[in-house]
Motif scaffolding. Structure first.
Motif: not given
Length: 343
Positions: A87-93, A116-120, A279-288
């Motif tokens: 429900t967030q407008e921007r993903p968070r990490l 590579t992830h300026p939206e986070v 469990r479901r991991t934040n995709p941004s966490a895997e990228a970092l």
């Protein structure tokens, strides 16, 4: 069916050691806590807690339930955060990191990640491993950059529920000596040669660790200063207060100091990542995490090339800043980053 709320009450009882204290933490009455525990025991068909004048002791079924409750609680927290992300407008990490890792490893990884992830929307929290690990387990952080010295990592298989340890690199400790020290011109030193010196600690948790290595070298560690900052410790060394062992990653190149390798057995700090598991991991966490692995590999290769060693190939978990063998004698290249005394 076991009620999740009753598991929450049992966790509080286990944490606080009494029904009264658990009631205060949960904003319940002691009678309500007692009723929850009694209902849980009826559902299970076994006692979960034994009350005495010394407090509350969990039975074996109670301990098993508390372990399950921790996993379930962490799972629910992660699901809540995943739903919030939808429900967030921007993903968070959110990333937690220890100080020297945050200073020397994280910036390059974050720069790569941000490109590579300026939206986070990023949040970085400075935290030692003993605090960062519960943050990941509880969902307050998506991943943590952490470390350990001798012994097992902060997360072991079958240990803390819902977490995984991902090794990044081995960070050898180097001797930092005053520029005018009798051993400052050496390329490597046996710790036993420093039996008469006083020591500066750059991390309070390392004292017991260093005492073990001093004992192996045949002397008692004499501490001149204790700090919680490796940079501060190196400035104290430069002032002549004592000598210190500093992780390679935390070397600051302080003026009027010399950096020397330690002859085997070489103490080291092991750096890695703590991530949610199963469990479901934040995709941004895997990228970092991938960016940090790349940074760790680049650090290992650069340091190995500067020292004249052949860099290791393969994934980041196998990388070491320096190989275990070799690096003895005076024929080696000078230690990268050594600052000699100014005449």
């Amino acid at each position: 069916m076991i009620d999740v709320q009753r598991l929450r009450v049992l966790r509080a009882v286990a944490e606080h050691g009494s029904f009264n204290k658990a009631a205060g933490a949960l904003l319940l009455t002691p009678s309500a806590v007692s009723q929850h525990i009694a209902a849980l025991e009826r559902t299970l068909g076994h006692p979960v807690a034994v009350r005495s004048t010394r407090g509350v002791t969990l039975t074996e079924p109670g301990r098993l339930l508390v372990e399950a409750a921790e996993t379930i609680s962490a799972e629910l927290d992660q699901v809540r955060r995943a739903i919030d992300r939808l429900t967030q407008e921007r993903p968070r990490l959110t990333v937690a990191t220890f100080t020297s890792g945050g200073r020397h490893l994280l910036p390059a990884a974050l720069a790569r990640f941000v490109r590579t992830h300026p939206e986070v929307e990023l949040t970085v929290l400075e935290s030692e491993p003993e605090d960062a690990v519960p943050m990941v387990r509880g969902g307050a952080a998506d991943l943590a950059l952490a470390y350990h010295f001798d012994g097992p990592p902060p997360v072991r298989p079958g240990g803390r529920p819902g977490l995984a340890w991902r090794p990044l690199l081995e960070d050898p400790l180097r001797l930092v000596l005053p520029g005018g020290h009798r051993l400052a011109g050496r390329t490597s030193v046996d710790l036993g040669e420093l039996s008469g010196d006083r020591w500066v600690l750059g991390c309070l948790k390392t004292e017991a660790f260093l005492r073990r290595y001093a004992e192996l070298a045949g002397f008692d560690l004499r501490v001149a200063a204790s700090t919680t900052d490796y940079f501060f410790a190196q400035t104290l060394v430069a002032a002549g207060v004592g000598v210190s062992l500093v992780p390679q990653v935390a070397l600051a190149g302080a003026a009027h100091t010399a950096v020397v390798r330690v002859e085997p057995p070489r103490p080291a700090r092991h750096i890695g990542l703590v991530l949610p598991r199963g469990r479901r991991t934040n995709p941004s966490a895997e990228a970092l995490a991938e960016a940090l692995a790349a940074t760790a590999t680049a650090t290992a290769i650069a340091t190995a090339e500067q020292s004249g060693a052949r860099p290791r190939s393969g994934p980041a978990p196998a990388a070491r800043l320096l190989p275990r063998g070799g690096l003895r004698g005076g024929a080696q290249a000078p230690e990268p980053g050594v600052t000699r005394p100014v005449s």
